[in-house]
Design an enzyme around this catalytic site. Structure first.
Site, PDB file in Angstrom:
ATOM      1  NE  ARG A 123      50.678  32.531  47.074  1.00 51.64           N
ATOM      2  CZ  ARG A 123      50.994  32.289  45.862  1.00 51.64           C
ATOM      3  NH1 ARG A 123      50.271  31.772  44.987  1.00 51.64           N
ATOM      4  NH2 ARG A 123      52.300  32.549  45.375  1.00 51.64           N
ATOM      5  CE1 TYR A 124      50.578  36.371  48.766  1.00 51.59           C
ATOM      6  CE2 TYR A 124      50.814  36.174  46.434  1.00 51.59           C
ATOM      7  CZ  TYR A 124      51.394  35.844  47.727  1.00 51.59           C
ATOM      8  OH  TYR A 124      52.499  35.177  47.820  1.00 51.59           O
ATOM      9  CB  ILE A 125      43.121  39.317  44.983  1.00 54.45           C
ATOM     10  CG1 ILE A 125      42.733  37.952  44.352  1.00 54.45           C
ATOM     11  CG2 ILE A 125      44.137  39.817  44.805  1.00 54.45           C
ATOM     12  CD1 ILE A 125      42.671  38.111  43.026  1.00 54.45           C
TER      13      ILE A 125
END
Length: 882
Positions: A123-125
């Site tokens: 979800r962060y990349i």
């Protein structure tokens, strides 16, 4: 318990072995499971190089592609529409693709292949397709489709990848009953190899690892089962107490590498003071050494005892036609390149069809408007009448069209708007048709010259995408010598001197030496011709062969001594020369070139030896002197093309060897590299000494075997070798050994009497064991006695072996050391002794190897034969390999 039907054997309650067959649903379950794992999870397809999960990720990314980055979590969720597994496996597979920096343009923390750090949560990349992926992976018009696992969507059977992607990325997987391990290769080299294949040329491809380092691919075996690749970290000396690792082997991380170094230090195999990891974008591991420790030896120890060197066993396995196929990387590249050619052909054929369709309708449109056929439909009241009217109006003008007019064509004409008809420009319409004709001609040209088009395609890929993709892994032979010096010589070379054949298949002829299939062979014939050729099963090189040997490129120490007759009745000349480099399979004339020339005397001397020969003339006329001696030491070493010095203008009856020669070259320094267990002259490892032609190596093994040999860089050594040094004939060998038959310790000192003979100097009893051996002039030893029950331990005994026993024969039993029980025997520092200087038989001036010139010198000169060669001091050092 015995069930009904079991029989008793020999009266015992042992049931007879029975086979229970699996039936029903169980019969096929395991086979179905194994097939599913092999085909749908672990092994990539040869067509596009993807495993199913990778293919579905790439397909989903194309579905979502709008040029902007997408959250990886979003891509993973979209992929789950096609892949019947959890999000974790999809995310892991996507991170692996992204870390290879080829198909996915990444953003955020995607982990680090150098340190082993994992990527951030999906979800962060973010990610998007790279330009390269958009260029070579996708073309929906030539893609075959199939229903997804739930039947709701369509997914590609294989993506139309027009590049050897599998070899560029590599692949690894473990299935049921088989596995695959395809190593990554260099992007640029793959393109070059594809071009060579299209050109009909041979090519070789070797892996290239993203972590860099060094690798030995001599046993790569084309990536097939049984091959092995040795990989090493790049270690260099920063200062006298610090080593730095700047590149790591493939398959390791800085963390695992440091752990292995610390473990080796804990086990006492290497000594380090501390270790620092400064790795960020580039690897930097600093290893601080204790003072007084050799950095060179520590580098060897790192390779020997840590993960700084490891081996990889490749295994080329792919899926073809829903079956596993074991294939080498060369064949993989050929198939990938051929597949690319076929995909390019399909692409061109579709493009040609589209262009022709556009040309067809553009031509119809022009006729329809220019000839005002649209007015013919004004009076028609039915749709059928409209179609017939247009068809009738077109017929007189369509002879130049390439296909018949269909009803669909006429329907499209009726859909042309009035506004477009009113603004129709005949010139622009013709220009469009002309442009389409040019495009059609270009596509047809490409189809007619498909290979050239494919080569141009690969050339464009290389030009556009090769920046930053240069080779990272250095290709090396780890003992830093030529491949011909390190390859296992498992082939025997034979010669038929009379007929002029050499080869490995002539087993009924004269044996020459052991060789390898990559060696070059140098041959000299009686006509004065020389040739260097590759080892083969049978090669004709010229009749009446005088000398044949393995050729060593840039070898300045092997000197050839030759006397030849110029022409059938001409004068005779003498010459000395070295052969450092030639063109393979080219015949060289070593004489003056006159017809009928022949060699009267020839010798090959590995250390520049210069013998003395006797020249005998035929009785003719008033010749007074019919016999005299010539010393080759008086002849300067020149190039092989030099004419040489005049021996005599009269007819020579024969030339005889009178006295063997000694080396006219300076002593050669020889080192021993313990890591690869090879000798070398390049300064690697520990210096053994300076060697002349007659000097020998002394080798002693733990099993009590001793021998002297002539040093050669191709030699192999036993694992139990404990002494390797320059042999000094007058220096005695001292040994203490346990006699298994008498169960006592004995001391002996002896000299080697027979050079080149392998002998055992301890008893042959299976319990006999060598305790210590020394080549010092005055060795000292310590005996540690065992403690007996009820008695005090006897004090250790130190003694001088020289005083304990005199020098005897090598087969002598020796003197008994003690009757007491011995715990162990230690070798101490020897007593000081001034070793006598070595005296050599040769008194000729020594020639430096650098002075061995291949230039032609017109004025022959004679060496000063009165100058004395400087003496060499005895080398007392030894290499102990306990």
């Amino acid at each position: 318990m015995i069930e009904d039907g079991d029989e008793l054997i020999n009266g015992q309650d042992e049931p007879k072995e029975t086979i229970t067959r699996v039936t029903g649903m169980f019969k096929d379950w395991f086979l179905d499971y194994a097939s599913y794992v092999i085909l749908e999870r672990a092994v990539p397809a040869i067509e596009d190089g993807f495993k199913p999960v990778q293919r579905r990720i790439m397909h989903s990314m194309k579905d979502l592609d709008d040029g902007r980055y997408n959250k990886v979590a979003n891509i993973v969720g979209h992929t789950m529409q096609y892949h019947p597994h959890g999000d974790a496996s999809i995310a892991d597979a996507m991170v692996q693709i992204g870390q290879k920096d080829l198909l996915i343009d990444t953003q955020g923390n995607w982990g680090n292949i150098l340190t082993g750090d994992s990527a951030a949560a999906s979800r962060y990349i973010e990610a998007r397709l790279s330009k390269f992926a958009l260029d070579v992976v996708y073309n929906p018009k030539i893609t075959e489709w199939q229903a997804s696992y739930d039947g709701r969507r369509k997914e590609p059977i294989n993506l139309p990848v027009m590049f050897p992607l599998l070899l560029a990325q590599g692949g690894e997987g473990i299935a049921v009953g088989l596995s695959t391990k395809i190593l990554p290769h260099n992007f640029i080299e793959l393109i070059d190899a594809s071009i060579k294949h299209l050109q009909g040329k041979r090519f070789t491809i070797l892996p290239d690892f993203p972590t860099g380092g060094e690798a030995d691919f001599s046993n790569y075996n084309d990536g097939l089962r049984g091959g092995k690749v040795r990989v090493r970290a790049k270690v260099s000396q920063l200062d006298k107490n610090t080593l730095v690792i700047t590149e790591i082997p493939f398959g390791t991380t800085t963390s695992s590498l440091i752990d292995s170094i610390l473990k080796a230090n804990d086990k006492g195999k290497i000594k380090i003071k501390k270790i620092e990891d400064n790795t960020a974008a580039e690897v930097e591991i600093l290893i601080h050494l204790p003072s007084g420790l050799s950095p060179d030896k520590t580098i060897d120890a790192l390779y020997a005892f840590t993960s700084c060197e490891s081996s990889i066993s490749p295994l080329g396995c792919v899926i073809e036609d829903n079956k596993p196929l074991f294939v080498g990387v060369t064949e993989m590249l050929r198939r990938s390149t051929d597949n690319t050619v076929q995909l390019l052909k399909q692409e061109l054929e579709i493009k040609l069809s589209e262009y022709e369709e556009q040309w067809h309708f553009a031509s119809l449109e022009r006729i329809f408007i220019e000839k005002r056929i649209y007015r013919d439909i004004e009076e028609e009241e039915t749709w059928e009448g409209v179609i017939k009217a247009i068809d009738k109006g077109l017929q007189p003008h369509i002879k130049h069209l390439k296909r018949a007019i269909t009803e669909d064509d006429i329907v499209r004409l009726t859909e042309i708007r009035i506004k477009r008809i009113s603004k129709f420009d005949i010139d622009k319409a013709q220009q469009k048709i002309d442009a389409l004709e040019d495009q059609i001609a270009e596509v047809k040209h490409h189809l007619a010259n498909l290979i050239d088009y494919a080569i141009a395609y690969f050339t464009r890929l290389k030009k556009e995408y090769s920046a930053g993709k240069e080779r990272k892994t250095e290709i090396k032979i780890f003992d830093d010598v030529d491949a011909t010096k390190v390859v296992i010589r498992n082939t025997k070379l034979y010669v038929n001197r009379e007929e002029g054949f050499i080869g490995t298949s002539l087993k009924r002829d004269e044996y020459v030496c052991d060789c390898s299939d990559i060696d070059d062979i140098i041959v000299f014939t009686a006509e004065g011709k020389m040739m260097v050729t590759k080892v083969d099963s049978k090669t004709f090189v010229g009749k009446d062969i005088l000398h044949v040997a393995v050729f060593k490129k840039k070898d300045k120490r092997t000197i050839y001594n030759m006397i030849y007759r110029d022409g059938r009745k001409g004068p005779s000349y003498i010459k000395r020369f070295a052969v450092t480099g030639v063109t393979r399979d080219r015949e060289y004339d070593l004489t003056n070139g006159s017809k009928g020339s022949s060699v009267l005397y020839f010798s090959a001397n590995p250390n520049g030896e210069a013998e003395v020969v006797t020249v005998n003339l035929r009785q003719a006329g008033s010749i007074k002197k019919l016999k005299w001696d010539i010393d080759f030491a008086d002849i300067i070493i020149k190039g092989r093309v030099s004419k040489g010095n005049l021996v005599t203008k009269y007819s020579v009856k024969r030339i005889e060897l009178k006295e063997k020669g000694v080396s006219t070259l300076k002593p050669r320094k020889i080192w021993y590299d313990e890591t690869v267990q090879r000798l070398n002259v390049d300064g690697r490892g520990e210096l053994i000494g300076e060697f002349r032609g007659e000097d020998k190596l002394l080798i002693i093994t733990q099993s009590g075997i001793i021998k002297t040999v002539t040093p050669e860089v191709t030699m192999h050594f036993d694992d139990d070798m404990i002494v390797l040094e320059k042999w000094v004939p007058k220096k005695p060998i001292s040994a203490i050994y346990f006699n298994g038959e008498k169960e006592l310790y004995y001391v002996k000192r002896f000299l080697i009497e027979q050079e080149g003979k392998e002998e055992s100097f301890i008893s042959e009893h299976p319990n006999s064991q060598l305790e210590i051996v020394s080549t010092d002039w005055r060795p000292m030893a310590e005996v540690v006695f065992a403690k007996e029950r009820g008695k005090d331990r006897k004090e250790n005994l130190e003694f001088n072996l020289e005083e304990f026993i005199s020098i005897k024969g090598i087969n002598a039993l020796g003197n008994q050391l003690t009757k007491e029980k011995v715990n162990q025997v230690n070798l101490l520092e020897p007593l000081p002794y001034d070793a006598p200087e070595e005296v050599h038989a040769d008194e000729i001036e020594v020639v430096d190897e650098k002075e061995v010139s291949t230039e032609i010198k017109s004025n022959p000169s004679i060496n000063d034969s009165d100058s004395k060669d400087p003496d060499l001091e005895a080398d007392d050092g030894q290499i102990t390999l306990f």
